[in-house]
Design a protein around this motif. Structure first.
Motif, PDB file in Angstrom:
ATOM      1  N   THR A   1       0.824  -1.212   0.000  1.00 33.23           N
ATOM      2  CA  THR A   1       0.000   0.000   0.000  1.00 33.23           C
ATOM      3  C   THR A   1       0.859   1.264   0.000  1.00 33.23           C
ATOM      4  OG1 THR A   1      -1.559  -1.257   1.361  1.00 33.23           O
ATOM      5  CG2 THR A   1      -1.955   1.114   1.165  1.00 33.23           C
ATOM      6  N   THR A   2       1.799   1.324   0.933  1.00 37.44           N
ATOM      7  CA  THR A   2       2.599   2.552   1.053  1.00 37.44           C
ATOM      8  C   THR A   2       3.501   2.754  -0.173  1.00 37.44           C
ATOM      9  OG1 THR A   2       4.247   1.345   2.350  1.00 37.44           O
ATOM     10  CG2 THR A   2       2.573   2.579   3.573  1.00 37.44           C
ATOM     11  N   ASN A   3       3.921   1.639  -0.783  1.00 37.07           N
ATOM     12  CA  ASN A   3       4.759   1.730  -1.978  1.00 37.07           C
ATOM     13  C   ASN A   3       4.040   2.463  -3.109  1.00 37.07           C
ATOM     14  OD1 ASN A   3       7.020   1.127  -3.636  1.00 37.07           O
ATOM     15  ND2 ASN A   3       5.970  -0.632  -4.482  1.00 37.07           N
ATOM     16  N   PHE A   4       2.738   2.268  -3.184  1.00 37.33           N
ATOM     17  CA  PHE A   4       1.979   2.938  -4.248  1.00 37.33           C
ATOM     18  C   PHE A   4       2.061   4.451  -4.092  1.00 37.33           C
ATOM     19  CE2 PHE A   4      -1.525   4.659  -6.576  1.00 37.33           C
ATOM     20  CZ  PHE A   4      -1.579   3.868  -7.712  1.00 37.33           C
ATOM     21  N   PHE A   5       1.866   4.926  -2.865  1.00 40.82           N
ATOM     22  CA  PHE A   5       1.913   6.375  -2.621  1.00 40.82           C
ATOM     23  C   PHE A   5       3.321   6.919  -2.894  1.00 40.82           C
ATOM     24  CE2 PHE A   5      -1.873   5.163  -0.393  1.00 40.82           C
ATOM     25  CZ  PHE A   5      -2.707   6.251  -0.529  1.00 40.82           C
ATOM     26  N   GLU A   6       4.294   6.192  -2.409  1.00 41.16           N
ATOM     27  CA  GLU A   6       5.672   6.656  -2.512  1.00 41.16           C
ATOM     28  C   GLU A   6       6.127   6.756  -3.974  1.00 41.16           C
ATOM     29  OE1 GLU A   6       8.173   4.740   0.236  1.00 41.16           O
ATOM     30  OE2 GLU A   6       9.979   5.783  -0.425  1.00 41.16           O
ATOM     31  N   VAL A   7       5.754   5.779  -4.787  1.00 37.19           N
ATOM     32  CA  VAL A   7       6.227   5.758  -6.172  1.00 37.19           C
ATOM     33  C   VAL A   7       5.285   6.532  -7.099  1.00 37.19           C
ATOM     34  CG1 VAL A   7       6.871   4.288  -8.118  1.00 37.19           C
ATOM     35  CG2 VAL A   7       7.404   3.567  -5.784  1.00 37.19           C
ATOM     36  N   ALA A   8       3.996   6.221  -7.039  1.00 32.32           N
ATOM     37  CA  ALA A   8       3.057   6.826  -7.998  1.00 32.32           C
ATOM     38  C   ALA A   8       2.825   8.307  -7.718  1.00 32.32           C
ATOM     39  CB  ALA A   8       1.731   6.074  -7.984  1.00 32.32           C
TER      40      ALA A   8
END
Lengths: 148, 126
Positions: free
Chosen positions: A14-21
């Motif tokens: 979940t957090t990876n989506f915010f961080e990258v996208a």
């Protein structure tokens, strides 16, 4: 009982989506356990899990958060379909992370998307859920992990 | 003077957001988007007419998934270069896609830089 590593995989997806996208990391609120069906926001991306564990994992977010997230992604379509698309993509990322980390012990469904008031979120009676608040900018979403 | 070769790109993804994102983020003047498709069936229908050199391919899609579509596109045009762009991050999926004929693999979510590096790599090989 859920293992810490399993929870970590779902949270990182979940957090990876915010961080990258969106190029802006999300922070986690204090997780808690809940009995009964958790309340959801306007848009929810759901993955169903079977095999070593049984249940559902879902990301549920308010429209206001998704609108800002879309803006950060340089998107200019803020329609209902685009909101559904976006939570589906977040759930897709969670699903991909889980498949990578858990392998064939877990059978993970293609994500489905729920929206509208009081959608019918799958929930096993008596099943307790881990709720992990996902905070981003001034908004808050929830990651719900409901597995036995 | 030699004219630079122009490449044609087809984008296949069931997410409208992702299709627009890829189209908007690719930064190559010599790369023209010739079509977009929301699943493997649409991609096959569009492929012969659009005749792309490079295809970005999602894997999890309704009607026909990306793995099957890759095999069919490569059978139609062996020289096509296919970049898989998927959230499916496990090694087995990547290997299967490569065995069907994909030439690169980019995990979702991705940055603009990662996307452009991956497309540049395919264009060099096209």
């Amino acid at each position: 009982m859920l293992y810490e590593q399993e929870l970590k995989t779902f949270v990182e997806g979940t957090t990876n989506f915010f961080e990258v996208a969106a190029q802006q990391p999300a922070t986690l609120g204090s997780p808690y356990l809940l009995e009964g069906t958790p309340a959801v926001h306007e848009y929810t991306g759901v993955i169903t899990i079977s095999g070593k564990r049984e249940g559902v994992v879902y990301f549920t977010a308010p429209k206001a958060m998704l609108t800002v997230l879309l803006m950060k992604m340089q998107e200019n379509d803020f329609s209902h379909e685009t909101m559904r698309d976006l939570v589906g993509e977040v759930a897709n990322t969670i699903s991909g992370n889980a498949r990578r980390d858990f392998g064939r012990d877990f059978v993970i469904s293609v994500p489905s998307v729920l929206s509208g008031e009081k959608p019918d979120v799958p929930h096993k009676p008596g099943q307790r859920s881990f709720i992990i608040p996902i905070n981003w900018r001034s908004h808050s979403a929830k990651l719900v992990v409901s597995l036995s | 003077m030699n004219a630079r070769r122009a490449f044609k790109l087809m984008i296949v993804d069931d997410s409208n957001i992702m299709r627009r994102r890829i189209e908007r983020s690719q930064q190559f003047e010599d790369l023209q988007v010739v079509g977009t498709a929301g699943n493997g069936v649409e991609a096959l229908a569009l492929f012969s007419q659009a005749d792309p050199d490079v295809v970005t391919m999602d894997l999890t899609m309704p009607q026909m998934d990306g793995i099957e579509c890759i095999g069919r596109l490569v059978a139609l045009k062996p020289a096509v270069r296919i970049l898989v762009i998927s959230a499916l991050a496990d090694k087995a999926t990547a290997v299967e896609a490569m065995e069907r004929g994909a030439n690169g693999f980019l995990n979702k979510p991705f940055t603009d830089r990662q996307l452009n590096e991956a497309i540049a790599d395919l264009m060099r090989r096209a």
